[in-house]
Scaffold this motif. Structure first.
Motif, PDB file in Angstrom:
ATOM      1  N   ASN A 144       0.838  -1.196   0.000  1.00 63.97           N
ATOM      2  CA  ASN A 144       0.000   0.000   0.000  1.00 63.97           C
ATOM      3  C   ASN A 144       0.876   1.250   0.000  1.00 63.97           C
ATOM      4  O   ASN A 144       1.694   1.447   0.900  1.00 63.97           O
ATOM      5  CB  ASN A 144      -0.934   0.003   1.200  1.00 63.97           C
ATOM      6  CG  ASN A 144      -1.952   1.122   1.125  1.00 63.97           C
ATOM      7  OD1 ASN A 144      -1.708   2.245   1.542  1.00 63.97           O
ATOM      8  ND2 ASN A 144      -3.117   0.807   0.555  1.00 63.97           N
ATOM      9  N   VAL A 145       0.709   2.088  -1.010  1.00 65.40           N
ATOM     10  CA  VAL A 145       1.564   3.265  -1.186  1.00 65.40           C
ATOM     11  C   VAL A 145       1.337   4.291  -0.073  1.00 65.40           C
ATOM     12  O   VAL A 145       2.287   4.919   0.406  1.00 65.40           O
ATOM     13  CB  VAL A 145       1.322   3.887  -2.575  1.00 65.40           C
ATOM     14  CG1 VAL A 145       2.032   5.238  -2.695  1.00 65.40           C
ATOM     15  CG2 VAL A 145       1.809   2.942  -3.667  1.00 65.40           C
ATOM     16  N   MET A 146       0.088   4.475   0.351  1.00 68.46           N
ATOM     17  CA  MET A 146      -0.168   5.400   1.446  1.00 68.46           C
ATOM     18  C   MET A 146       0.476   4.915   2.741  1.00 68.46           C
ATOM     19  O   MET A 146       1.040   5.704   3.514  1.00 68.46           O
ATOM     20  CB  MET A 146      -1.675   5.571   1.656  1.00 68.46           C
ATOM     21  CG  MET A 146      -2.331   6.563   0.722  1.00 68.46           C
ATOM     22  SD  MET A 146      -1.911   8.272   1.169  1.00 68.46           S
ATOM     23  CE  MET A 146      -3.048   9.161   0.111  1.00 68.46           C
ATOM     24  N   ARG A 147       0.416   3.610   2.972  1.00 71.77           N
ATOM     25  CA  ARG A 147       1.033   3.051   4.181  1.00 71.77           C
ATOM     26  C   ARG A 147       2.544   3.260   4.140  1.00 71.77           C
ATOM     27  O   ARG A 147       3.161   3.644   5.149  1.00 71.77           O
ATOM     28  CB  ARG A 147       0.680   1.575   4.317  1.00 71.77           C
ATOM     29  CG  ARG A 147       1.170   0.930   5.611  1.00 71.77           C
ATOM     30  CD  ARG A 147       0.707  -0.510   5.740  1.00 71.77           C
ATOM     31  NE  ARG A 147      -0.725  -0.591   5.973  1.00 71.77           N
ATOM     32  CZ  ARG A 147      -1.602  -1.145   5.140  1.00 71.77           C
ATOM     33  NH1 ARG A 147      -1.182  -1.669   3.976  1.00 71.77           N
ATOM     34  NH2 ARG A 147      -2.875  -1.190   5.436  1.00 71.77           N
ATOM     35  N   LEU A 148       3.155   3.008   2.967  1.00 68.85           N
ATOM     36  CA  LEU A 148       4.592   3.242   2.834  1.00 68.85           C
ATOM     37  C   LEU A 148       4.943   4.713   3.064  1.00 68.85           C
ATOM     38  O   LEU A 148       5.997   5.034   3.607  1.00 68.85           O
ATOM     39  CB  LEU A 148       5.065   2.820   1.439  1.00 68.85           C
ATOM     40  CG  LEU A 148       5.181   1.331   1.125  1.00 68.85           C
ATOM     41  CD1 LEU A 148       5.705   1.153  -0.290  1.00 68.85           C
ATOM     42  CD2 LEU A 148       6.086   0.625   2.118  1.00 68.85           C
ATOM     43  N   SER A 149       4.045   5.599   2.636  1.00 64.18           N
ATOM     44  CA  SER A 149       4.321   7.037   2.734  1.00 64.18           C
ATOM     45  C   SER A 149       4.391   7.518   4.168  1.00 64.18           C
ATOM     46  O   SER A 149       5.158   8.446   4.478  1.00 64.18           O
ATOM     47  CB  SER A 149       3.258   7.830   1.973  1.00 64.18           C
ATOM     48  OG  SER A 149       3.266   7.502   0.600  1.00 64.18           O
ATOM     49  N   LEU A 150       3.601   6.933   5.061  1.00 64.04           N
ATOM     50  CA  LEU A 150       3.496   7.471   6.414  1.00 64.04           C
ATOM     51  C   LEU A 150       3.948   6.521   7.520  1.00 64.04           C
ATOM     52  O   LEU A 150       4.063   6.942   8.672  1.00 64.04           O
ATOM     53  CB  LEU A 150       2.044   7.895   6.694  1.00 64.04           C
ATOM     54  CG  LEU A 150       1.543   9.117   5.927  1.00 64.04           C
ATOM     55  CD1 LEU A 150       0.114   9.462   6.329  1.00 64.04           C
ATOM     56  CD2 LEU A 150       2.456  10.324   6.137  1.00 64.04           C
ATOM     57  N   HIS A 151       4.213   5.270   7.213  1.00 60.60           N
ATOM     58  CA  HIS A 151       4.632   4.350   8.279  1.00 60.60           C
ATOM     59  C   HIS A 151       5.974   4.802   8.856  1.00 60.60           C
ATOM     60  O   HIS A 151       6.899   5.142   8.113  1.00 60.60           O
ATOM     61  CB  HIS A 151       4.737   2.919   7.734  1.00 60.60           C
ATOM     62  CG  HIS A 151       4.768   1.884   8.800  1.00 60.60           C
ATOM     63  ND1 HIS A 151       5.888   1.646   9.572  1.00 60.60           N
ATOM     64  CD2 HIS A 151       3.807   1.027   9.264  1.00 60.60           C
ATOM     65  CE1 HIS A 151       5.626   0.682  10.437  1.00 60.60           C
ATOM     66  NE2 HIS A 151       4.375   0.296  10.283  1.00 60.60           N
ATOM     67  N   PRO A 152       6.104   4.791  10.188  1.00 60.95           N
ATOM     68  CA  PRO A 152       7.354   5.258  10.813  1.00 60.95           C
ATOM     69  C   PRO A 152       8.588   4.476  10.374  1.00 60.95           C
ATOM     70  O   PRO A 152       9.701   5.007  10.401  1.00 60.95           O
ATOM     71  CB  PRO A 152       7.091   5.064  12.312  1.00 60.95           C
ATOM     72  CG  PRO A 152       5.604   5.063  12.447  1.00 60.95           C
ATOM     73  CD  PRO A 152       5.084   4.440  11.190  1.00 60.95           C
ATOM     74  N   GLN A 153       8.400   3.207   9.955  1.00 56.09           N
ATOM     75  CA  GLN A 153       9.533   2.401   9.518  1.00 56.09           C
ATOM     76  C   GLN A 153       9.717   2.432   8.006  1.00 56.09           C
ATOM     77  O   GLN A 153      10.563   1.722   7.476  1.00 56.09           O
ATOM     78  CB  GLN A 153       9.348   0.952   9.988  1.00 56.09           C
ATOM     79  CG  GLN A 153       9.425   0.791  11.501  1.00 56.09           C
ATOM     80  CD  GLN A 153       9.243  -0.649  11.922  1.00 56.09           C
ATOM     81  OE1 GLN A 153       8.138  -1.186  11.896  1.00 56.09           O
ATOM     82  NE2 GLN A 153      10.343  -1.279  12.304  1.00 56.09           N
ATOM     83  N   ALA A 154       8.952   3.275   7.341  1.00 52.98           N
ATOM     84  CA  ALA A 154       9.092   3.454   5.894  1.00 52.98           C
ATOM     85  C   ALA A 154       9.378   4.930   5.629  1.00 52.98           C
ATOM     86  O   ALA A 154      10.198   5.540   6.301  1.00 52.98           O
ATOM     87  CB  ALA A 154       7.830   2.968   5.179  1.00 52.98           C
ATOM     88  N   MET A 155       8.677   5.522   4.658  1.00 53.87           N
ATOM     89  CA  MET A 155       8.940   6.915   4.325  1.00 53.87           C
ATOM     90  C   MET A 155       8.605   7.860   5.460  1.00 53.87           C
ATOM     91  O   MET A 155       9.193   8.944   5.580  1.00 53.87           O
ATOM     92  CB  MET A 155       8.127   7.299   3.078  1.00 53.87           C
ATOM     93  CG  MET A 155       8.535   6.575   1.812  1.00 53.87           C
ATOM     94  SD  MET A 155      10.214   6.970   1.292  1.00 53.87           S
ATOM     95  CE  MET A 155      10.017   8.698   0.914  1.00 53.87           C
ATOM     96  N   GLY A 156       7.656   7.482   6.315  1.00 52.44           N
ATOM     97  CA  GLY A 156       7.295   8.341   7.438  1.00 52.44           C
ATOM     98  C   GLY A 156       8.460   8.642   8.359  1.00 52.44           C
ATOM     99  O   GLY A 156       8.493   9.686   9.010  1.00 52.44           O
ATOM    100  N   GLY A 157       9.425   7.732   8.405  1.00 49.99           N
ATOM    101  CA  GLY A 157      10.600   7.956   9.228  1.00 49.99           C
ATOM    102  C   GLY A 157      11.692   8.736   8.524  1.00 49.99           C
ATOM    103  O   GLY A 157      12.702   9.082   9.147  1.00 49.99           O
ATOM    104  N   ARG A 158      11.493   9.019   7.230  1.00 51.87           N
ATOM    105  CA  ARG A 158      12.508   9.734   6.453  1.00 51.87           C
ATOM    106  C   ARG A 158      12.045  11.107   5.982  1.00 51.87           C
ATOM    107  O   ARG A 158      12.837  11.880   5.453  1.00 51.87           O
ATOM    108  CB  ARG A 158      12.906   8.894   5.239  1.00 51.87           C
ATOM    109  CG  ARG A 158      13.554   7.572   5.593  1.00 51.87           C
ATOM    110  CD  ARG A 158      13.597   6.620   4.410  1.00 51.87           C
ATOM    111  NE  ARG A 158      14.278   7.194   3.270  1.00 51.87           N
ATOM    112  CZ  ARG A 158      14.262   6.666   2.033  1.00 51.87           C
ATOM    113  NH1 ARG A 158      13.548   5.576   1.801  1.00 51.87           N
ATOM    114  NH2 ARG A 158      14.911   7.244   1.052  1.00 51.87           N
ATOM    115  N   LEU A 159      10.759  11.396   6.158  1.00 53.35           N
ATOM    116  CA  LEU A 159      10.235  12.689   5.725  1.00 53.35           C
ATOM    117  C   LEU A 159      10.674  13.787   6.685  1.00 53.35           C
ATOM    118  O   LEU A 159      10.386  13.733   7.890  1.00 53.35           O
ATOM    119  CB  LEU A 159       8.707  12.644   5.655  1.00 53.35           C
ATOM    120  CG  LEU A 159       8.108  11.956   4.427  1.00 53.35           C
ATOM    121  CD1 LEU A 159       6.612  11.740   4.625  1.00 53.35           C
ATOM    122  CD2 LEU A 159       8.364  12.776   3.172  1.00 53.35           C
TER     123      LEU A 159
END
Length: 266
Positions: A144-159
């Motif tokens: 799920n692209v939205m999940r990847l965008s905001l998950h703390p262990q995915a993009m959410g941790g890099r934004l």
């Protein structure tokens, strides 16, 4: 957020649900559909039965998604008219070719194709950057692209501008859930809204400056900061449920440093 799904009810209940979701009065709908307000009222209360043409006309005026137009037709006693084919089906070859050309043509910048619930359908090679360092459980299908965008262990941790991007994406997701009647989007919204980010103030409001045009995604990538904005495209005049629910999101560099970084690795 609460459920927003359209349930398997009578035609009248479904029609009223969509009319209210679009914030349209019976009179306004009647004027647009070229019928009397009395007839719309009778349809909603079950005192009148619609023809198939009337179902199609009302659904068009209310901008009901094709998936739910089929449900309206069935509820009114008619067969669904909009097919739903798998993207990999032989008759979808022309759609796959179009998607492949768009994805390849956008290189060296990332591009993805998603379905109605933001599950990944296809991606170009540059989009692999979004998967780097992401736990395996988040990469199990459907991704799920939205999940990847905001998950703390995915993009959410890099934004680096997480608060403003998160606020925008959650608003977008909530709006889509309300307008589409898709309960899965409502559930996804609630999941993403529950994510916590220790040490990050999520209440920071972005005040646009005089030089701002768009809110970029500012992503930490090693010793670099990649700054991007996105565009979303859909197919025009679809009559297939699957095609109507596909969206192509393309990522563009918002500064020369980011463009050079992508060109170097492209």
């Amino acid at each position: 957020m609460g459920a927003v799904a359209v349930h398997e009810d009578s035609f009248g209940e479904l029609l009223r649900s969509w009319r209210q979701r679009r914030r349209v009065s019976q009179l306004d709908l009647a004027i647009e559909a070229d019928v009397s307000a009395r007839h719309v009222s009778f349809l909603e209360t079950g005192r009148a039965r619609p023809s198939r043409e009337m179902v199609m006309r009302l659904a068009e005026e209310l901008e009901v998604p094709l998936r739910h137009r089929n449900r309206l037709l069935v509820a009114a006693g008619f067969a669904p008219v909009y097919p739903e084919r798998e993207v990999r089906a032989p008759e979808m070859g022309v759609i796959r070719q179009a998607l492949d050309k768009i994805l390849a043509g956008h290189e060296p910048y990332p591009a993805v194709v998603v379905d109605a619930t933001w599950n990944l359908v296809a991606a170009n090679a540059a989009a692999a950057m979004f998967m780097e360092g992401v736990p395996e459980e988040l990469l199990r299908e459907p991704v799920n692209v939205m999940r990847l965008s905001l998950h703390p262990q995915a993009m959410g941790g890099r934004l680096l501008n997480l608060a403003e991007v998160r606020a925008h994406l959650l608003h977008q997701l909530r709006r889509q859930a309300e307008m589409s009647g898709n309960g899965q989007l409502a559930e996804l919204h609630d999941e993403l809204a529950s994510y916590t980010y220790p040490g990050v103030d999520l209440n920071v409001a972005h005040v646009p400056g005089p030089a701002d045009i768009l809110i970029p995604l500012r992503i930490a990538a090693g010793d670099r900061v990649l700054s991007m904005f996105t565009t979303i495209a859909t197919f025009g005049t679809p009559v297939d449920v699957t095609v109507s629910e596909l969206a192509i999101e393309t990522f563009w560099p918002s500064d020369e440093e980011t463009a050079a970084a992508f060109r170097k690795h492209g």
